[in-house]
Write a protein that holds these residues in place. Structure first.
Motif, PDB file in Angstrom:
ATOM      1  N   GLY A 175       0.842  -1.436  -0.343  1.00 28.19           N
ATOM      2  CA  GLY A 175      -0.039  -0.126  -0.131  1.00 28.19           C
ATOM      3  C   GLY A 175       0.605   0.702   0.123  1.00 28.19           C
ATOM      4  N   ALA A 176       2.052   0.815   0.892  1.00 25.71           N
ATOM      5  CA  ALA A 176       2.174   2.508   1.270  1.00 25.71           C
ATOM      6  C   ALA A 176       3.356   3.286  -0.715  1.00 25.71           C
ATOM      7  CB  ALA A 176       4.099   2.294   2.177  1.00 25.71           C
ATOM      8  N   TYR A 177       3.441   2.286  -1.517  1.00 22.40           N
ATOM      9  CA  TYR A 177       3.696   2.603  -2.789  1.00 22.40           C
ATOM     10  C   TYR A 177       2.794   2.725  -3.642  1.00 22.40           C
ATOM     11  CZ  TYR A 177       9.201   0.865  -0.603  1.00 22.40           C
ATOM     12  OH  TYR A 177       9.494   0.614  -0.026  1.00 22.40           O
ATOM     13  N   LEU A 178       1.871   2.734  -3.740  1.00 23.48           N
ATOM     14  CA  LEU A 178       0.535   2.904  -4.791  1.00 23.48           C
ATOM     15  C   LEU A 178       0.095   4.271  -4.729  1.00 23.48           C
ATOM     16  CD1 LEU A 178      -1.102   0.343  -3.635  1.00 23.48           C
ATOM     17  CD2 LEU A 178      -0.012   0.069  -5.259  1.00 23.48           C
ATOM     18  N   ASP A 179       0.554   5.344  -3.886  1.00 16.74           N
ATOM     19  CA  ASP A 179       0.787   6.538  -4.239  1.00 16.74           C
ATOM     20  C   ASP A 179       2.297   7.741  -4.687  1.00 16.74           C
ATOM     21  OD1 ASP A 179      -2.426   6.210  -4.247  1.00 16.74           O
ATOM     22  OD2 ASP A 179      -2.414   6.591  -2.230  1.00 16.74           O
ATOM     23  N   GLN A 180       2.937   6.709  -4.552  1.00 11.69           N
ATOM     24  CA  GLN A 180       4.574   7.238  -5.373  1.00 11.69           C
ATOM     25  C   GLN A 180       3.820   7.794  -6.382  1.00 11.69           C
ATOM     26  OE1 GLN A 180       7.339   6.319  -3.104  1.00 11.69           O
ATOM     27  NE2 GLN A 180       6.753   5.743  -1.079  1.00 11.69           N
ATOM     28  N   PRO A 181       4.884   9.356  -7.346  1.00 13.33           N
ATOM     29  CA  PRO A 181       4.640   9.887  -8.710  1.00 13.33           C
ATOM     30  C   PRO A 181       6.272   8.066  -8.936  1.00 13.33           C
ATOM     31  CG  PRO A 181       6.051  10.703  -7.156  1.00 13.33           C
ATOM     32  CD  PRO A 181       4.833   9.737  -5.598  1.00 13.33           C
ATOM     33  N   ASP A 182       5.205   7.898  -9.999  1.00 10.44           N
ATOM     34  CA  ASP A 182       6.753   6.916 -10.739  1.00 10.44           C
ATOM     35  C   ASP A 182       6.793   5.989 -10.212  1.00 10.44           C
ATOM     36  OD1 ASP A 182       6.696   9.343 -13.049  1.00 10.44           O
ATOM     37  OD2 ASP A 182       8.200  10.361 -11.946  1.00 10.44           O
ATOM     38  N   THR A 183       6.191   5.448  -9.810  1.00 11.00           N
ATOM     39  CA  THR A 183       6.258   4.259  -9.245  1.00 11.00           C
ATOM     40  C   THR A 183       5.366   2.725  -9.549  1.00 11.00           C
ATOM     41  OG1 THR A 183       7.290   5.537  -7.179  1.00 11.00           O
ATOM     42  CG2 THR A 183       6.856   3.042  -6.741  1.00 11.00           C
ATOM     43  N   PHE A 184       5.507   2.099  -9.702  1.00 12.55           N
ATOM     44  CA  PHE A 184       5.042   0.454  -9.631  1.00 12.55           C
ATOM     45  C   PHE A 184       5.402  -0.605  -8.607  1.00 12.55           C
ATOM     46  CE2 PHE A 184       7.232  -0.429 -13.354  1.00 12.55           C
ATOM     47  CZ  PHE A 184       7.175  -1.041 -13.359  1.00 12.55           C
ATOM     48  N   VAL A 185       4.266  -1.525  -8.485  1.00 13.16           N
ATOM     49  CA  VAL A 185       4.332  -2.556  -7.651  1.00 13.16           C
ATOM     50  C   VAL A 185       3.910  -3.817  -8.886  1.00 13.16           C
ATOM     51  CG1 VAL A 185       4.105  -1.521  -5.442  1.00 13.16           C
ATOM     52  CG2 VAL A 185       2.188  -2.640  -6.479  1.00 13.16           C
ATOM     53  N   TRP A 186       4.759  -4.228  -8.832  1.00 15.13           N
ATOM     54  CA  TRP A 186       4.771  -6.034  -9.507  1.00 15.13           C
ATOM     55  C   TRP A 186       4.694  -6.758  -8.670  1.00 15.13           C
ATOM     56  CZ3 TRP A 186       8.544  -7.549 -13.701  1.00 15.13           C
ATOM     57  CH2 TRP A 186       8.603  -8.539 -13.798  1.00 15.13           C
ATOM     58  N   VAL A 187       3.297  -7.719  -8.910  1.00 15.88           N
ATOM     59  CA  VAL A 187       3.679  -8.813  -8.136  1.00 15.88           C
ATOM     60  C   VAL A 187       2.962 -10.516  -8.525  1.00 15.88           C
ATOM     61  CG1 VAL A 187       1.408  -9.552  -6.274  1.00 15.88           C
ATOM     62  CG2 VAL A 187       1.798  -7.541  -6.485  1.00 15.88           C
ATOM     63  N   ALA A 188       3.582 -11.261  -8.357  1.00 16.09           N
ATOM     64  CA  ALA A 188       3.518 -12.075  -9.331  1.00 16.09           C
ATOM     65  C   ALA A 188       2.960 -13.516  -8.020  1.00 16.09           C
ATOM     66  CB  ALA A 188       4.914 -13.103  -9.654  1.00 16.09           C
ATOM     67  N   LEU A 189       1.338 -13.383  -8.668  1.00 15.93           N
ATOM     68  CA  LEU A 189       0.673 -15.223  -7.493  1.00 15.93           C
ATOM     69  C   LEU A 189       1.003 -15.925  -8.121  1.00 15.93           C
ATOM     70  CD1 LEU A 189      -2.101 -12.653  -5.848  1.00 15.93           C
ATOM     71  CD2 LEU A 189       0.175 -12.617  -4.939  1.00 15.93           C
ATOM     72  N   ARG A 190       0.054 -17.269  -7.968  1.00 16.05           N
ATOM     73  CA  ARG A 190       0.472 -18.138  -8.748  1.00 16.05           C
ATOM     74  C   ARG A 190      -1.055 -19.335  -8.386  1.00 16.05           C
ATOM     75  NH1 ARG A 190       2.743 -23.615  -7.166  1.00 16.05           N
ATOM     76  NH2 ARG A 190       4.308 -22.779  -5.977  1.00 16.05           N
ATOM     77  N   ASP A 191      -1.089 -19.926  -8.653  1.00 19.96           N
ATOM     78  CA  ASP A 191      -3.226 -20.800  -8.099  1.00 19.96           C
ATOM     79  C   ASP A 191      -3.164 -20.238  -7.155  1.00 19.96           C
ATOM     80  OD1 ASP A 191      -2.211 -22.945 -10.124  1.00 19.96           O
ATOM     81  OD2 ASP A 191      -0.546 -23.261  -9.167  1.00 19.96           O
ATOM     82  N   SER A 192      -3.509 -18.437  -6.343  1.00 15.58           N
ATOM     83  CA  SER A 192      -4.471 -18.698  -6.052  1.00 15.58           C
ATOM     84  C   SER A 192      -5.517 -18.686  -5.825  1.00 15.58           C
ATOM     85  CB  SER A 192      -4.311 -17.102  -6.323  1.00 15.58           C
ATOM     86  OG  SER A 192      -2.909 -16.476  -6.123  1.00 15.58           O
ATOM     87  N   ASP A 193      -6.148 -18.511  -4.224  1.00 17.43           N
ATOM     88  CA  ASP A 193      -7.940 -18.945  -4.149  1.00 17.43           C
ATOM     89  C   ASP A 193      -8.593 -17.343  -4.211  1.00 17.43           C
ATOM     90  OD1 ASP A 193      -6.625 -17.691  -2.047  1.00 17.43           O
ATOM     91  OD2 ASP A 193      -7.030 -19.144  -1.112  1.00 17.43           O
TER      92      ASP A 193
END
Lengths: 321, 321, 321, 321, 321
Positions: C23-41
């Motif tokens: 959450g902390a990084y979502l509103d920073q400028p020029d910044t993005f988060v990259w999340v990789a999931l697998r077989d999520s429920d």
């Protein structure tokens, strides 16, 4: 015949209504009524035509039935036809549901099918924040329910195909296979005639120029369209595979026939050789010295056996036996 | 040859006219004349060409006949060609109806068909509120009548197909089936050449850029287009099924042939075995002790019978007999 | 299940994160988060839905799985589904990867496949000047990886086809060939159902009207589209060749069958001639003078041999033997 | 080689010209020259290129010949290629006519065909009110003449097909039919390669964006397009029917083959039974009492006859004989 | 590997250059350099990438090779891939040429083919008024050369097809024909995969929205497109004919097989009749008076001959022999 009928305001049910109470709710703001009919006759439709001011061409179509899936705009109102496909007693049964959608009403008419939409109403009432989108959300919910019911049919046809495939290379099953493939193709065509025009019709409800009444639910119609596209893809795939399977089946028949011909040729050859030899020694010439030899008969039997076994071995090696 | 001719104002018939009275009505406001001809010669068409100021290319087409279904705009006027298909004496018969539509006239020319449109005029006169739309509604009504007459033809072809299908897996019916499927395909193609271009032509009369003269009847043309699309869907479906049926039929022939070959192989084997044994004991060798045994003959018969029955049983079990 | 998760600013990795730090990084400028999931429920997906404000229809699709390849725009965000195809134990295995792309996040969910994308992250981190394009470049990199994995599958199917082709004109291999061609066709269809809709979806990401989020990476999406078009071309080519191969195979079966029939006919003729002659001299008439001639028997044998050899020679010359 | 050459003003012929007089008329208002050439060499074309200022790519194409039907705009000028198809000595012969159309000139070059266009010039000169449209009307008139000459070719192919159809279900005609169907298909393809691109090219000359030079003759080009569409429809129909006819023919061969196999099986069975019985009583066992019975021989003959007739009857009833 | 390299100003060659001299000419007005490479490695391409500022995705594609024909715009520059097809040792060989076109440069890279483009440079230098169009004319000239080399390949495939056609109705050639048709189809597919995408790519270079760099050469690209369309038409025609030829071939096999079966049936019948009669008079009954008649034997022989000749005549007349 009326199934049920209710008025909704801002996504919440206001009241269950009798048909004669409907008029009172038609001019209230942010309110719409949702009427579900079944196998209606012309008179019943006519009364709703006057009530909701429906276009007579649409009502005529709904009354005749046997329409193809379509969406038609009459002014701001929509008239939607969808096919219902049910699996009854080992055969696909085709029904229809026709939906009239206007600013203040949704009227669904079901024809010739036992599939009902009670669950759709329940689901809509459980999600008032979505039902607030108005009549177009009801239309979406009905479509979604119709399309959801195509999935098990496709699965059924796919597993039927897989079952046939397992015996396609089994000898002796060709007649059965071709009959089953033919029947499967017929069923597939029925489903395809429900799905393909509906896919075309859905393309008018999202993207590009959407009817104003659907504007708030566009994402939802796209979602249904996408599910339908999946079904359509599966249908096309089954269809192409049936074509290949029929060809493969024909090839298998030809191969088996060829095998039988080979065997026939081989055994005919073996027996014909034996008979020819026996025939020669059965001739009545006088000067046939071998007939009088002591070991003539065993030798003859031996020769015949040798020739036969030799031929048998040769055919065996050539793969004819 | 003139069938009938009348003038209409605001949806109501004003007068039945003789051809020479037509001119008087052409410049009256909100009035149009509707002339129905049949198998007209060039002279008759030429007189109407001058009267209604028709384009000579259109008149030429109408005079030659054998056109494909089409709609052509000449300025504000329309020239429409449709195919009439009738079932006469067990065969499809192709005729044509050509319609010239202008602001103040509708001229229909029927060619080579006994199907008539008297009912269309009656229906139009019974619905003045619709006929008020003007010549375009007459055009719609004619189209609707033409398309309505395709439905029984499609039904006929569909039931012909279903009949063939019932004997497709019957042995011995292959020759008949293939002949009937071929004839059915030919008929279907005839119908398709009437329907497919008409569908294309109808797409010019509703939605998108419609000729101004048709603007008030757009919903109606869409309705005809939709009926026609249903017919087209049915034709395509029959067409694909014929293709599959021909393949299935070929497979059935191959399977039957294979069955016969198996039987032939089986019986040939059985008799050949018997003949071979008999041939051996028919040889004239001297030292054949079994020929002299008391029970030699019965034993030989027994052996031959045993071998034959053994083979028969084996073939039976293998499904060859 | 979380695979990994990191934040990127201007193309460089800022930090590896635990899910709760996202959450902390979502509103920073020029910044993005990259999340990789697998077989999520469903629960895991739901938590990210709230975090990234994903559309519930998209999350529902991701949770159900078994989608067809597609790209959907929800406002400014994209939801992308791709098929993963893996060669496991001699059979194609179908998995999915679903990607949610927004201004400040990329969330990939892998389902039912062992193919992983660790290399993609590494490659992206090695090229910060490209990764600066933002989430759309990550989407491109994932797509590129997915498409790259189709190439070996196509090669495999192509070499399978070439192998079959080598035995298509070999006699005796028909049954095997038809079975292998059928199986190949099935595999090809699986791949095609992954590729064709993806090609269509990629056409929405370059040229014409592109989603704003993809604008900076258009050239890259076009490049992937081009690679995919190559695969699609290869698939269509294999598909058409399979069709021709099945026909050729059927022809070969028919030709072989014809050859066998000829041989059968030839040998049956030769032996039947011998048997017929022997049968004649085996008759018990009294006045058969040749039976008493000194050289009668050898002459008869000679005649029979001559006839048989003559027939044999004639059949040989006619190519029947 | 020059065929003829004349100047026209406001639809009327002004003068027949020699090639060297052409230049004088090119700059007169409302005037155009119409030159018809035949099998021109490069030098002749080059002289006209300079005179009319033609584009060198167009002249190059005209000089090489063997172009596909097309229309190309070079600035305001048009370059049109059409195929001429003639029936010479039982075979279709392909020629070309290339037309250069400009504001003040029409230049037609005919290649490799004996079909001429003298009638076109005459017709144009008889209709000055139409010829007033200018060079585009000449282009129309030439196109119309070319297309009119396709009709008898299509009729010829259609009647050829009908003739084949009459023998398709006749036994013994299969080899001939397949050969004729194949030849027919080849001819059809030749015609189709003339018609299909021309249809496409005509769509550029009416409706939508028309070259300015054609604007006044749009209705006429649409009329040609329509005639061509009719031919195209007929071609497609013949093509599909040929496909079905080939399949039907193959089925008929298979059915006949099956019939022959049945007969063969039946007669082989009957004779084999007779031979087997005869073989048994031809054995040389001593204890065969029936051989000594007074009525043994007639009884045996009777039994054999009974068995044979019984089999014959059974096969007859089964439809094998 | 460098083939050659020169600078051109206003259509005239300025100088042959060594690679290191190139930079000096890149910023001169109305000047461009034209570099031809062959089988370049990544390092060589990388040096030109820096020099001409090429996009790395394009260079990557050029370095990997095995691209499909395409044109890609990177800013104002173009990247073009074409297939080179050569006939080497009885088989088609596939190579590639990749062309980078910018305002001031043309860089062509040839891969895996011995076909060279020296003639193209010569032709361009002979026509300075055309070469003045700049890099786009060079691109045109290269494309024209590539397409010109497809013509002999198509001719070759067409004459191969014609050769096969001549033996399609010859008995005994079926196996050979099917093998040759299959091989021809494979070659055709190779050519088609070069031509079809190139046709699509050319449609981007003329008409509609053309890249600015190509604007001056539009007419020329249209001319190439037209030649290519001719090739494509020929390919489609050959392809459809191959399909028909395979079917015709299968029919011929079936017909021949049927003929052989008939002959087999006929001769088997004749010999079986003879054998059956002989068998009957070979029985050992005592009371067979005809055996003792003086003319019994000749009469029997006569009867057998009569029956056989009678059958032979009947079969002959039925066309079985």
């Amino acid at each position: 015949m009326l199934i049920n009928c209710a008025a909704y305001r801002e996504g919440h049910k206001v009241a269950d209504l009798a048909p004669e109470e409907l008029g009172a709710y038609l001019d209230q703001p942010d309110t719409f009524v949702w009427v579900a009919l079944r196998d209606s006759d012309a008179a019943e439709l006519e009364s709703y035509r006057r009530l909701f001011n429906l276009h007579s061409l649409a009502v005529e179509d709904a009354s005749h039935g046997h329409q193809r899936p379509k969406v038609e705009e009459y002014g701001d109102d929509l008239f939607v036809v969808m096919h219902l496909i049910d699996w009854v007693g080992g055969e696909l049964q085709l029904g229809e549901v026709m939906v009239f959608v206007g600013r203040n009403h949704v009227l669904s008419v079901r024809k010739g099918s036992k599939l009902h939409f009670l669950g759709v109403r329940e689901r809509c009432e459980r999600e008032p924040e979505l039902l607030r989108q108005g009549p177009s959300f009801v239309l979406y919910a009905l479509m979604d329910a119709v399309v959801d019911r195509y999935f098990p049919i496709v699965d059924l046809l796919e597993s039927e195909l897989e079952e046939i495939e397992q015996s396609i290379f089994t000898s002796g099953a060709a007649r059965d296979n071709i009959q089953r493939l033919y029947a499967l193709k017929r069923r597939l065509m029925l489903l395809r005639r429900a799905v393909a025009p509906m896919l075309e019709m859905l393309s008018k409800l999202h993207g590009g120029r959407t009817p104003p009444i659907c504007a708030r639910s566009e994402d939802y119609f796209r979602d249904v369209a996408d599910h339908l596209a999946r079904i359509h893809g599966a249908i096309e795939s089954v269809r192409e595979t049936i074509g290949t399977a029929i060809q493969a089946n024909l090839s298998m028949v030809a191969i088996e026939d060829s095998d039988v011909t080979k065997r026939l040729a081989a055994w005919a050859g073996i027996f014909a050789a034996a008979t020819a030899f026996a025939g020669i020694w059965g001739m009545n010439f006088e000067g046939m010295p071998e007939l009088k030899w002591q070991w003539g008969y065993p030798a003859a039997l031996g020769l015949i056996t040798t020739v036969c076994v030799g031929l048998w071995y040769r055919f065996k090696r050539a793969g004819w036996l």
